[in-house]
Design an enzyme around this catalytic site. Structure first.
Site, PDB file in Angstrom:
ATOM      1  N   GLU A 139      31.049 -47.452  -7.657  1.00 34.70           N
ATOM      2  CA  GLU A 139      30.002 -48.423  -7.298  1.00 34.70           C
ATOM      3  C   GLU A 139      29.398 -48.983  -8.578  1.00 34.70           C
ATOM      4  OE1 GLU A 139      28.518 -50.463  -5.526  1.00 34.70           O
ATOM      5  OE2 GLU A 139      27.262 -49.420  -4.056  1.00 34.70           O
ATOM      6  N   ASP A 140      28.897 -50.209  -8.525  1.00 30.04           N
ATOM      7  CA  ASP A 140      28.280 -50.779  -9.727  1.00 30.04           C
ATOM      8  C   ASP A 140      26.888 -50.216  -9.975  1.00 30.04           C
ATOM      9  OD1 ASP A 140      27.266 -52.055  -7.487  1.00 30.04           O
ATOM     10  OD2 ASP A 140      27.464 -54.086  -8.281  1.00 30.04           O
ATOM     11  N   ILE A 141      26.050 -50.221  -8.950  1.00 30.44           N
ATOM     12  CA  ILE A 141      24.643 -49.863  -9.202  1.00 30.44           C
ATOM     13  C   ILE A 141      24.014 -49.174  -7.996  1.00 30.44           C
ATOM     14  CG2 ILE A 141      23.830 -52.194  -8.520  1.00 30.44           C
ATOM     15  CD1 ILE A 141      21.731 -51.890 -10.848  1.00 30.44           C
ATOM     16  N   ASP A 143      20.430 -48.693  -6.498  1.00 30.94           N
ATOM     17  CA  ASP A 143      19.088 -49.275  -6.653  1.00 30.94           C
ATOM     18  C   ASP A 143      18.166 -48.492  -5.712  1.00 30.94           C
ATOM     19  OD1 ASP A 143      16.879 -51.103  -6.454  1.00 30.94           O
ATOM     20  OD2 ASP A 143      18.128 -52.695  -7.243  1.00 30.94           O
ATOM     21  N   THR A 147      22.198 -48.088   0.414  1.00 35.25           N
ATOM     22  CA  THR A 147      23.589 -48.446   0.683  1.00 35.25           C
ATOM     23  C   THR A 147      24.487 -47.227   0.556  1.00 35.25           C
ATOM     24  OG1 THR A 147      23.148 -50.622  -0.254  1.00 35.25           O
ATOM     25  CG2 THR A 147      25.451 -50.012   0.010  1.00 35.25           C
ATOM     26  N   PHE A 192      16.306 -56.951 -12.523  1.00 33.15           N
ATOM     27  CA  PHE A 192      17.506 -57.368 -11.798  1.00 33.15           C
ATOM     28  C   PHE A 192      18.610 -57.701 -12.792  1.00 33.15           C
ATOM     29  CE2 PHE A 192      20.380 -59.720  -9.098  1.00 33.15           C
ATOM     30  CZ  PHE A 192      20.375 -58.912  -7.968  1.00 33.15           C
ATOM     31  N   ASP A 199      26.229 -59.509  -9.481  1.00 32.09           N
ATOM     32  CA  ASP A 199      25.928 -60.911  -9.194  1.00 32.09           C
ATOM     33  C   ASP A 199      24.499 -61.124  -8.717  1.00 32.09           C
ATOM     34  OD1 ASP A 199      26.273 -59.698  -6.561  1.00 32.09           O
ATOM     35  OD2 ASP A 199      26.254 -61.758  -5.804  1.00 32.09           O
ATOM     36  N   ARG A 205      29.250 -63.372 -12.058  1.00 28.97           N
ATOM     37  CA  ARG A 205      30.377 -62.430 -12.130  1.00 28.97           C
ATOM     38  C   ARG A 205      31.295 -62.807 -13.289  1.00 28.97           C
ATOM     39  NH1 ARG A 205      29.731 -59.293  -7.379  1.00 28.97           N
ATOM     40  NH2 ARG A 205      29.422 -60.506  -5.494  1.00 28.97           N
TER      41      ARG A 205
HETATM   42  N1  HPA Z   1      21.888 -56.601  -9.809  1.00 29.94           N
HETATM   43  C1  HPA Z   1      22.908 -56.940  -8.981  1.00 29.94           C
HETATM   44  N2  HPA Z   1      23.131 -56.345  -7.815  1.00 29.94           N
HETATM   45  C2  HPA Z   1      22.281 -55.365  -7.459  1.00 29.94           C
HETATM   46  C3  HPA Z   1      21.211 -54.964  -8.275  1.00 29.94           C
HETATM   47  C4  HPA Z   1      20.995 -55.617  -9.512  1.00 29.94           C
HETATM   48  O1  HPA Z   1      20.054 -55.322 -10.298  1.00 29.94           O
HETATM   49  N3  HPA Z   1      20.577 -53.958  -7.621  1.00 29.94           N
HETATM   50  C5  HPA Z   1      21.265 -53.772  -6.465  1.00 29.94           C
HETATM   51  N4  HPA Z   1      22.285 -54.612  -6.354  1.00 29.94           N
HETATM   52 MG    MG Z   2      27.155 -52.489  -5.477  1.00 32.40          MG
END
Ligand code: HPA
Ligand code: MG
Length: 226
Positions: A139-141, A143, A147, A192, A199, A205
């Site tokens: 996963e990227d992030i 937060d 999710t 953010f 994105d 991207r």
């Molecule tokens: N950036 C992009 N996508 C995201 C972020 C963010 O900081 N947090 C959760 N989804």
């Molecule tokens: Mg993600």
């Protein structure tokens, strides 16, 4: 293997007062110069950290195979770069190797920069193929964490053998539900982030570095998917 080697590497914590790097210290696409406030992480530093995460992961699996599950779209750069380095480990380590296969899923939960709370798992490979297998979610992030908690709950239906989560970023936010992934690249301030496949309404991207969006960028692309 020595206990020291087995321990996961240290997460890099970016402090709240870190101002980032000026845009003109690195190369940034001309079409984004107004839209970014600062560079938080240059791509080169991300890749060096990804290399170490790949080593942690390879040491964990040690001669067992795993299915790498890419959470699209934001996770695709991290996924590709991480698995490149696991492949490199397999080529070079000589002693142990960790075979892997790949799957892709998509989860929708964000509009503009807000988590909607509605988590939808869409566009799946057949998840039946994770039954009884080791799964690494990439996963990227993280937060709010909502999710990922929802995804982990969903995957339980398929009774995988083990599920680990690698997230390149974890944001320090008061909205966090406390969820912590197994592998984390960087802990970031509550800003953010865009770039390296992250994105804002499908923009950014095509940006290599991880940057903080500017107020101008936020307004320009609000509710305006590319
Ligand atoms: N950036 C992009 N996508 C995201 C972020 C963010 O900081 N947090 C959760 N989804
Ligand atoms: Mg993600």
């Amino acid at each position: 293997m020595e206990a020291e080697e087995r321990r996961n590497s240290l997460v890099i914590k970016i402090p709240d007062n870190f101002k980032g790097y000026p845009l003109n210290s690195f190369c940034v696409p001309a079409h984004y110069t107004e839209d970014l406030a600062e560079i938080l992480l240059p791509c080169g530093l991300i890749l060096d950290r990804v290399e170490r995460l790949a080593k942690d992961i390879a040491i964990h699996y040690e001669d067992q195979s795993f299915r790498a599950l890419c959470v699209l779209k934001g996770g695709y750069k991290f996924f590709a770069d991480l698995l490149d380095r696991v492949r490199q480990y397999n080529r070079l380590s000589g002693q142990s190797s960790v075979p892997f296969s790949t799957d892709f899923i998509r989860i929708q939960s964000y509009v503009d920069d807000k988590s909607t709370g509605n988590v939808r798992v869409i566009g799946l490979d057949n998840l039946e193929n994770i039954r009884g297998k080791n799964v690494l979610i990439v996963e990227d992030i993280i937060d709010t964490g909502r999710t990922m908690v929802a995804l982990l709950e969903h995957l339980k239906l398929y009774e995988p053998r083990e599920v680990k989560v690698a997230s390149l970023f974890v944001k320090r936010t008061p909205l966090s539900n406390g969820y912590k992934p197994d592998y984390v690249g960087f802990e970031t301030p509550d800003r953010f982030l865009v770039g390296y496949a992250l994105d804002y309404n499908e923009r950014f991207r095509d940006l290599s570095h991880v940057c903080v969006i500017s107020d101008t960028g936020r307004k320009k692309y609000a509710n305006d998917p590319m």
